[in-house]
Design a protein around this motif. Sequence first.
Motif, short mmCIF file in Angstrom:
data_model
loop_
_atom_site.label_atom_id
_atom_site.label_comp_id
_atom_site.label_asym_id
_atom_site.label_seq_id
_atom_site.Cartn_x
_atom_site.Cartn_y
_atom_site.Cartn_z
N THR A 277 -2.38 4.01 -2.86
CA THR A 277 -2.64 3.11 -3.99
C THR A 277 -2.25 1.70 -3.63
O THR A 277 -1.27 1.47 -2.91
N HIS B 37 4.00 8.63 -6.71
CA HIS B 37 4.60 7.88 -5.62
C HIS B 37 5.89 8.55 -5.16
O HIS B 37 6.54 9.27 -5.91
N ARG C 215 0.87 -1.18 0.00
CA ARG C 215 0.00 0.00 0.00
C ARG C 215 0.90 1.23 0.00
O ARG C 215 1.55 1.54 1.00
N VAL D 188 -0.26 8.04 -11.36
CA VAL D 188 -1.60 7.49 -11.45
C VAL D 188 -2.53 8.65 -11.78
O VAL D 188 -2.72 9.57 -10.96
N LYS E 239 -8.52 7.18 -0.37
CA LYS E 239 -8.66 6.59 -1.71
C LYS E 239 -7.72 7.25 -2.71
O LYS E 239 -7.16 6.59 -3.60
#
Length: 302
Positions: A96, A144, A59, A117, A92
């Motif tokens: 991710t 990220h 995660r 993303v 949310k």
Amino acid sequence: MQLLTEIIAALSGEKTNLVEAIFKAKVLAFRLGDADLRQWVDSELSGYRDEAALPSYRRLHMTIMAQVTDGLHVYNDQVLPVFHLEKRLRDKLTVTELRESVVVVERFSQSEQDLIVALQPEYFPALSKGLRRGFELLRAWGKHSVGAHLQVVTEVRARLLEFVLNLEGSLPDDADSRNLRQIAEDVGVHEMFKGAVFGDNVNINIGSGTQSQLSYTVHKNDFAGLAKVLGEHGVGQADIAELRQAVDEDGTREAEKSYGPKVRQWMGGMIAKAGSAAWNIGIQTAGGVLANAISGYYGFGS
């Protein structure tokens, strides 16, 4: 065991081969008869199904970035505020779930480009509430942290290595594939695996089916907590005192990531007592209690 030696070599050598090690771990899972180990290995090799629970290391946190305009100028790579969002939506958008196979994740980790993303336009109204008046959101995406995918690969490698090292240190010298399943039950391999792969502190779950489930946590270097858990499971004070002495004689085990010889000897003696008047507990349960509690004390699950 030769198989354990091969896995350790693949994970700890100068040129590591994680995929080869995981394939060998699949053979090990079959020989041990551990369904959870087998499922974890299959998930790492093939990817996690949508309904499957993810280990925490898969995660990943994302920073929400955007392209915005004030009508005159366009501003790229702007970090968007998210704390005004309702928690469920914030989680949310900023977390991710990485469900791809470890082979794919390893390729991601070798990419020189940032992986992003893209966020759908339906999230823009909520995100726009964090902008200053007069600004409009044009695009938004999640990014990220640097090295996030490499960290996932490292976690898989480190956790599998930790489990195999603990297993090697717990198995008797004469263990072979013919009696490995029974030995695995005796030394609590299932709980050892869960501690190494899924938790910083080790939760001990005792009981199955219609029996009650009791859960305890042993924290790193907390011998009082370790003694409390063992005492609640019927280990006598004299045996706990012997364990204290064994722990002291073995010294720190952080570098070795495995039980010391004195602790292994103590555990073997306790397993021998299981099911007798000296320790009225089932052998399989005894192995799980000892492996979990002592692994938690050493921090082998961290």
